[in-house]
Design an enzyme around this catalytic site. Sequence first.
Site, PDB file in Angstrom:
ATOM      1  N   PRO A  19       1.426   2.758   5.105  1.00 32.04           N
ATOM      2  CA  PRO A  19       2.046   4.024   5.197  1.00 32.04           C
ATOM      3  C   PRO A  19       3.536   4.161   4.969  1.00 32.04           C
ATOM      4  O   PRO A  19       4.088   3.187   5.444  1.00 32.04           O
ATOM      5  CB  PRO A  19       1.606   4.236   6.974  1.00 32.04           C
ATOM      6  CG  PRO A  19       1.601   2.711   7.197  1.00 32.04           C
ATOM      7  CD  PRO A  19       0.982   2.041   6.048  1.00 32.04           C
ATOM      8  N   MET A  20       4.018   5.107   4.435  1.00 35.29           N
ATOM      9  CA  MET A  20       5.395   5.385   3.936  1.00 35.29           C
ATOM     10  C   MET A  20       5.933   6.700   4.171  1.00 35.29           C
ATOM     11  O   MET A  20       5.428   7.497   3.446  1.00 35.29           O
ATOM     12  CB  MET A  20       5.595   4.624   2.715  1.00 35.29           C
ATOM     13  CG  MET A  20       5.534   3.187   2.435  1.00 35.29           C
ATOM     14  SD  MET A  20       6.092   2.697   0.626  1.00 35.29           S
ATOM     15  CE  MET A  20       4.606   3.079   0.080  1.00 35.29           C
ATOM     16  N   ALA A  21       6.820   7.107   4.995  1.00 33.04           N
ATOM     17  CA  ALA A  21       7.360   8.315   5.214  1.00 33.04           C
ATOM     18  C   ALA A  21       7.872   8.927   4.109  1.00 33.04           C
ATOM     19  O   ALA A  21       8.368   8.316   3.319  1.00 33.04           O
ATOM     20  CB  ALA A  21       8.086   8.389   6.603  1.00 33.04           C
ATOM     21  N   CYS A 106       8.121   0.754  12.980  1.00 37.43           N
ATOM     22  CA  CYS A 106       9.154   1.412  12.116  1.00 37.43           C
ATOM     23  C   CYS A 106      10.491   1.148  12.590  1.00 37.43           C
ATOM     24  O   CYS A 106      10.775   1.377  13.678  1.00 37.43           O
ATOM     25  CB  CYS A 106       8.845   2.917  12.213  1.00 37.43           C
ATOM     26  SG  CYS A 106      10.021   3.832  11.087  1.00 37.43           S
ATOM     27  N   GLY A 230       3.380  -1.666   0.267  1.00 40.07           N
ATOM     28  CA  GLY A 230       4.153  -0.808   0.523  1.00 40.07           C
ATOM     29  C   GLY A 230       5.230  -0.643  -0.709  1.00 40.07           C
ATOM     30  O   GLY A 230       4.865   0.166  -1.665  1.00 40.07           O
ATOM     31  N   ARG A 231       6.414  -0.846  -0.547  1.00 41.87           N
ATOM     32  CA  ARG A 231       7.401  -0.506  -1.453  1.00 41.87           C
ATOM     33  C   ARG A 231       7.115  -0.883  -3.123  1.00 41.87           C
ATOM     34  O   ARG A 231       7.595  -0.409  -3.875  1.00 41.87           O
ATOM     35  CB  ARG A 231       8.826  -1.184  -1.090  1.00 41.87           C
ATOM     36  CG  ARG A 231       9.419  -0.374   0.232  1.00 41.87           C
ATOM     37  CD  ARG A 231      10.657  -1.292   0.717  1.00 41.87           C
ATOM     38  NE  ARG A 231      10.246  -2.665   0.959  1.00 41.87           N
ATOM     39  CZ  ARG A 231      11.108  -3.761   1.040  1.00 41.87           C
ATOM     40  NH1 ARG A 231      12.140  -3.451   0.570  1.00 41.87           N
ATOM     41  NH2 ARG A 231      10.789  -4.879   1.420  1.00 41.87           N
TER      42      ARG A 231
END
Length: 333
Positions: A19-21, A106, A230-231
């Site tokens: 999950p990444m905002a 987070c 993620g990134r």
Amino acid sequence: MSTAPFAEFFAHRPLLLAPMAGVTDAVFRILCLEQGADLGYTEMVSTKGLSYANAKTRSLIERAPGEEQVAVQLFGHEPDTMAREAAWVCEHLGGALAYIDINMGCPARKIVRKGDGCALMCDPALARAVIAAVARAVDVPVTVKFRRGYRLGEELAVDFARMAQDAGAAAVAVHGRFAEQFYQGAADWQVVADVKSALVIPVIGNGDVRSGADAAALKAETACDAVMIGRAAQGNPWVFADTRAALRGEQAPAPPGVEARLAMARRHAQLLAQGGKGLVRMRKHAMWYVQGIPGAAKARGLISACVSLEDFDGVFKGLLEQAYRSGKAAHDA
């Protein structure tokens, strides 16, 4: 709460999009799923926003066309609100909901100063109450994502993981950095291994997985049940094809050349436009897609002013023409 063993789920779905905002919306998830991700997480969703029936917040949990299941990540610190809104998510998504994930990792200051995200690692009693309330309220598995600890040098992961398991978590995801590090320094995979050794529920490893080789090494070194990326997926959904091959012991696919990267960027923008989403968020994705391509430095200035699909098309076309002139269109930039 579902009490069925959860390890079997990850045995068949070991490769997860984190999950990444502001990143893992429905469009980005579907592109990553096409490249080999087994499951995607929504952007983190505020239970406070859901409690106000905020339309923008509710839109974060919508599935992409063809997305069979999705994991929804919720954040907040009020047990009753978390439980009530988790139940609403379950009712809204039905069988399309793989599980509820609670964000306790987070490190963003605007999240932490409200008592949410990784701030809950500093209050394990409240964290336990949140996990237990959500687990009682839903009939799907509940997972918890957290970090090595909050303050530098203060190792909390193993004790926090045991607490989460006791409170009703069906799995945990561990990022091997302290909150105070944000994303600086290296993720410590030994933390993932320590948590795995301490628990009976599945453990998802996260942090510094940039390639298939990294994912295979993380699995080998920690015995984690699944790998979360993620990134490294930003501007590079192909990382999942590379990782899937590595986890299966297969030959890695050829990396995308400039033409493929720009084609993906254009498709990404088209899907956002077709979905009625504002194209402003495409700017950051476009910056990631063009990184390292000849002419990218100049293109970044143009991308920052793009407001329409035609604007993005013009930038991508110009970069492709420059790549053809330099003979690099079909090769890694």
